[in-house]
Write a protein that holds these residues in place. Structure first.
Motif, PDB file in Angstrom:
ATOM      1  N   ALA A 245       0.807  -1.218   0.000  1.00 34.82           N
ATOM      2  CA  ALA A 245       0.000   0.000   0.000  1.00 34.82           C
ATOM      3  C   ALA A 245       0.840   1.270   0.000  1.00 34.82           C
ATOM      4  CB  ALA A 245      -0.919  -0.012   1.231  1.00 34.82           C
ATOM      5  N   GLU A 246       2.101   1.175   0.447  1.00 33.27           N
ATOM      6  CA  GLU A 246       2.979   2.339   0.479  1.00 33.27           C
ATOM      7  C   GLU A 246       3.828   2.475  -0.788  1.00 33.27           C
ATOM      8  OE1 GLU A 246       5.220   1.789   4.024  1.00 33.27           O
ATOM      9  OE2 GLU A 246       3.587   2.460   5.341  1.00 33.27           O
ATOM     10  N   GLY A 247       3.566   1.602  -1.753  1.00 31.34           N
ATOM     11  CA  GLY A 247       4.290   1.685  -3.010  1.00 31.34           C
ATOM     12  C   GLY A 247       5.656   1.029  -2.988  1.00 31.34           C
ATOM     13  N   ARG A 248       5.920   0.196  -1.983  1.00 38.45           N
ATOM     14  CA  ARG A 248       7.206  -0.484  -1.890  1.00 38.45           C
ATOM     15  C   ARG A 248       7.082  -1.914  -2.409  1.00 38.45           C
ATOM     16  NH1 ARG A 248       7.198   3.092   2.426  1.00 38.45           N
ATOM     17  NH2 ARG A 248       9.119   4.333   2.588  1.00 38.45           N
ATOM     18  N   PRO A 249       8.103  -2.424  -3.071  1.00 37.65           N
ATOM     19  CA  PRO A 249       8.039  -3.787  -3.608  1.00 37.65           C
ATOM     20  C   PRO A 249       7.888  -4.828  -2.501  1.00 37.65           C
ATOM     21  CG  PRO A 249       9.875  -2.569  -4.560  1.00 37.65           C
ATOM     22  CD  PRO A 249       9.378  -1.757  -3.405  1.00 37.65           C
ATOM     23  N   ALA A 250       6.878  -5.681  -2.653  1.00 38.63           N
ATOM     24  CA  ALA A 250       6.672  -6.764  -1.687  1.00 38.63           C
ATOM     25  C   ALA A 250       7.152  -8.083  -2.266  1.00 38.63           C
ATOM     26  CB  ALA A 250       5.194  -6.862  -1.322  1.00 38.63           C
TER      27      ALA A 250
END
Length: 329
Positions: A245-250
């Motif tokens: 949701a924060e735009g970081r790669p999961a």
């Protein structure tokens, strides 16, 4: 009229070996001939407020063009002026504060000798590269660098061969000493060679090559497998990034992962993107050099890498095809 002798391959090889030997000896002899003139020439060029203007006639002129190009590409502003053209207006290219590197093995080139007095009156420093210390060029020069050789490689001892090799080597030596004194680095070299492979490796950053915006395949971890597959197929990169949701790669899912799922007979309709992703994908910063991305892919034997900004947010993706198109690899 001279009659050519029958061609003899062995004689040709013997002459080649003799040429190499004579020219090698000429180069080895140069070191012993360099005294105060060489460091003084380097100092003059280093402190030059203008440009280094290289001059030479005939074969020395061809060598001079190469020396000027080498100096210019290694941090010393330089260009070549033909002595014959100089006497017909091109002396206007010289400015007070320039250094003239005049090259003549004999030191008696008519075209060069004719303009030396005028050059001196312009308030420039004259460095003479010559094989004759008592020549006209040597007498008019502020600094003399010896390019003397014991003999030419030409069997007649006439054609400039060993002498021009010596001139090229001296020009290279001047350029090397100057770049060392300037603290010239790989990055500086790359800036003057943007079209070469070194320039591409040292100047091109990941952000210059990465896919971004609508071209970047990405879905949320809770996306259905159908959405995941549609995104990967539509963007055509062979993978999809999974972003929180924060735009970081999961995570990441690749076409290789898809093949392995099919081989196992997994029920794809029941899976979400998060079920099939690889967590902790390989990442690289957008301000990293493209060559570093290539090294990361090679080290981990992968063909794609996700690109993040300074805050760790996904901003792009890069694959090996992008690097090959840019000739980084």
């Amino acid at each position: 009229m001279t009659q050519p002798r029958p061609f003899d391959p062995e004689r040709a090889l013997a002459l080649a070996a003799r040429t190499f030997e004579i020219e090698a000896q000429a180069l080895l002899g140069l070191a012993a001939r360099q005294h105060a003139g060489f460091p003084n020439a380097v100092k003059a060029m280093l402190e030059c407020r203008g440009r280094v203007v290289v001059m030479g006639m005939g074969k020395s002129g061809h060598v001079g063009r190469k020396i000027a190009a080498t100096l210019a590409s290694t941090g010393t502003p330089a260009f070549f002026v033909h002595p014959a053209e100089a006497s017909h207006g091109d002396l206007g290219m010289l400015m007070s504060g320039d250094v003239v590197l005049a090259i003549s093995n004999s030191g008696e080139s008519d075209e060069l000798a004719a303009i030396l007095p005028t050059i001196r009156r312009l308030g420039v420093t004259v460095v003479g590269m010559t094989g004759k210390p008592e020549s006209t060029l040597a007498r008019h020069a502020d600094i003399v660098v010896s390019s003397a050789v014991d003999q030419e490689a030409c069997p007649l001892n006439l054609a400039p061969t060993a002498s021009t090799t010596a001139q090229i080597a001296l020009g290279d030596a001047l350029a090397v000493a100057l770049l060392d004194a300037r603290g010239f680095r790989e990055e500086d070299f790359a800036r003057s060679h943007p079209g070469g492979s070194l320039g591409r490796k040292l100047l091109m950053h990941v952000r210059d090559l990465m896919r971004s915006g609508d071209a970047l395949p990405q879905v949320a971890p809770d996306a259905s497998f159908t959405e995941l597959l549609r995104e990967m197929t539509h963007k055509g990169l062979g993978f999809t990034a999974l972003v929180d949701a924060e735009g970081r790669p999961a995570g990441i899912f690749t076409d290789g992962d898809l093949r392995r799922l099919i081989e196992r007979g997994a029920d794809l309709r029941a899976l979400t993107a998060g079920d099939v992703m690889h967590a902790r994908p390989k990442l690289i910063r957008d301000d990293a050099l493209a060559v570093d991305a290539a090294a990361l892919m090679e080290t981990h034997r992968i063909t794609s890498v996700l690109v993040v900004d300074a805050e760790g947010r996904l901003v792009g993706a890069l694959n090996s095809n992008d690097l090959m198109r840019a000739k980084v690899i």
